[in-house]
Design a protein around this motif. Sequence first.
Motif, PDB file in Angstrom:
ATOM      1  N   ASP A  22      27.615  -4.528 -31.426  1.00  0.00           N
ATOM      2  CA  ASP A  22      26.468  -5.279 -31.938  1.00  0.00           C
ATOM      3  C   ASP A  22      26.277  -4.952 -33.418  1.00  0.00           C
ATOM      4  OD1 ASP A  22      26.000  -6.348 -29.454  1.00  0.00           O
ATOM      5  OD2 ASP A  22      24.526  -4.837 -28.891  1.00  0.00           O
ATOM      6  N   TYR A  50      33.343  -9.767 -31.127  1.00  0.00           N
ATOM      7  CA  TYR A  50      33.755 -10.119 -29.771  1.00  0.00           C
ATOM      8  C   TYR A  50      35.245  -9.910 -29.584  1.00  0.00           C
ATOM      9  CZ  TYR A  50      29.267 -12.500 -28.915  1.00  0.00           C
ATOM     10  OH  TYR A  50      27.940 -12.797 -28.742  1.00  0.00           O
ATOM     11  N   PRO A  86      31.366  -8.651 -25.949  1.00  0.00           N
ATOM     12  CA  PRO A  86      30.893  -8.026 -27.191  1.00  0.00           C
ATOM     13  C   PRO A  86      31.342  -6.571 -27.257  1.00  0.00           C
ATOM     14  CG  PRO A  86      29.082  -8.296 -25.642  1.00  0.00           C
ATOM     15  CD  PRO A  86      30.263  -8.992 -25.036  1.00  0.00           C
ATOM     16  N   ARG A 118      35.763  -1.402 -26.281  1.00  0.00           N
ATOM     17  CA  ARG A 118      34.415  -1.140 -26.770  1.00  0.00           C
ATOM     18  C   ARG A 118      34.504  -0.234 -27.990  1.00  0.00           C
ATOM     19  NH1 ARG A 118      29.525  -3.600 -26.771  1.00  0.00           N
ATOM     20  NH2 ARG A 118      27.980  -2.127 -27.554  1.00  0.00           N
ATOM     21  N   ASP A 161      23.503  -5.244 -35.557  1.00  0.00           N
ATOM     22  CA  ASP A 161      22.065  -5.496 -35.684  1.00  0.00           C
ATOM     23  C   ASP A 161      21.613  -5.573 -37.136  1.00  0.00           C
ATOM     24  OD1 ASP A 161      21.835  -5.480 -32.901  1.00  0.00           O
ATOM     25  OD2 ASP A 161      21.467  -3.329 -32.832  1.00  0.00           O
ATOM     26  N   GLU A 176      25.839 -14.978 -32.127  1.00  0.00           N
ATOM     27  CA  GLU A 176      25.911 -15.050 -30.665  1.00  0.00           C
ATOM     28  C   GLU A 176      25.695 -16.464 -30.134  1.00  0.00           C
ATOM     29  OE1 GLU A 176      24.019 -12.613 -26.890  1.00  0.00           O
ATOM     30  OE2 GLU A 176      22.779 -12.935 -28.664  1.00  0.00           O
ATOM     31  N   HIS A 189      21.745 -13.161 -34.405  1.00  0.00           N
ATOM     32  CA  HIS A 189      22.307 -12.004 -33.701  1.00  0.00           C
ATOM     33  C   HIS A 189      23.826 -12.061 -33.832  1.00  0.00           C
ATOM     34  CE1 HIS A 189      18.396 -11.084 -32.119  1.00  0.00           C
ATOM     35  NE2 HIS A 189      18.298 -12.269 -31.549  1.00  0.00           N
ATOM     36  N   TRP A 190      24.395 -11.163 -34.630  1.00  0.00           N
ATOM     37  CA  TRP A 190      25.822 -11.152 -34.896  1.00  0.00           C
ATOM     38  C   TRP A 190      26.506 -10.035 -34.137  1.00  0.00           C
ATOM     39  CZ3 TRP A 190      28.550 -14.400 -38.365  1.00  0.00           C
ATOM     40  CH2 TRP A 190      27.750 -15.363 -38.974  1.00  0.00           C
ATOM     41  N   LYS A 191      27.721 -10.343 -33.662  1.00  0.00           N
ATOM     42  CA  LYS A 191      28.476  -9.369 -32.885  1.00  0.00           C
ATOM     43  C   LYS A 191      29.963  -9.494 -33.193  1.00  0.00           C
ATOM     44  CE  LYS A 191      25.230  -9.468 -28.984  1.00  0.00           C
ATOM     45  NZ  LYS A 191      25.071  -9.626 -27.511  1.00  0.00           N
TER      46      LYS A 191
END
Length: 248
Positions: free
Chosen positions: A202, A112, A199, A119, A204, A179, A108-110
């Motif tokens: 995301d 940050y 985060p 955001r 996905d 993550e 799960h990559w995000k």
Amino acid sequence: MPPSLTRFTLLWLFLLPCALCSAEPLRIVTEELPPYSMTVNGKPGGMATEVVQAVLDEMGEPSNIQVMPWARAYDIALNGRNVLIYSLARTPAREPLFTWVEPIASGHWKLYSLDPNLRLNSLDEARRYQIATVKDDVGEQFLIDNGFEIGKNLQSSNRYDINYEKLRMGRIDLWIVNETNANYIVKQLGQDPVQTLHPVLDLDSLGGNGLNIAFSRNTATETVARFRQGLEKVRASGKLQAIYEKWQ
């Protein structure tokens, strides 16, 4: 010397290099990717390392695990003979480049930030920020494939913990990272990831089929088969599940 003996000697000398090639030791490479792989008390450790080591023990194969910068490990596995690499994100672009064995963790990559008010609504909005990446890892490859550039909006380094330090020092704005890896690094510093890391986007589509064990394409099929058999024995014995539970 009889002619038959001469022919036998010549045949042996011809086959000897091949025999030596088949006996070439397996090289195992990984990076500092806690908690999956990392140096612990001067030795390779971490969840994925314990999985690989358990299979090697089952095979009776000597342990030759080397922890190094990811770009070097990736290049060795991409171009070398008899190389095992972990933990490697399995993506469509990488699919034909390696012989894949086993997913060992989800990916799960995000992106940050330390700014709780930031955001992003799309990856395109991230172009105006400085982003920390690890050289040649799947996150950096993903951003480059989407038009980001090292030296323009990407700052490449060799380690994820270094990138977190850059984020804390205000030298970069965003951090692209797995993550689980991010949470582990922050916790090791006595900080709460929920309170510290925010985060902002995301990713996905980045994780692919998670983090995997894989072999270089120039690895003997017999070696890959032996490793898979060893892995199944470790799984059947319950050791594999015990390792996963230990690191939960």
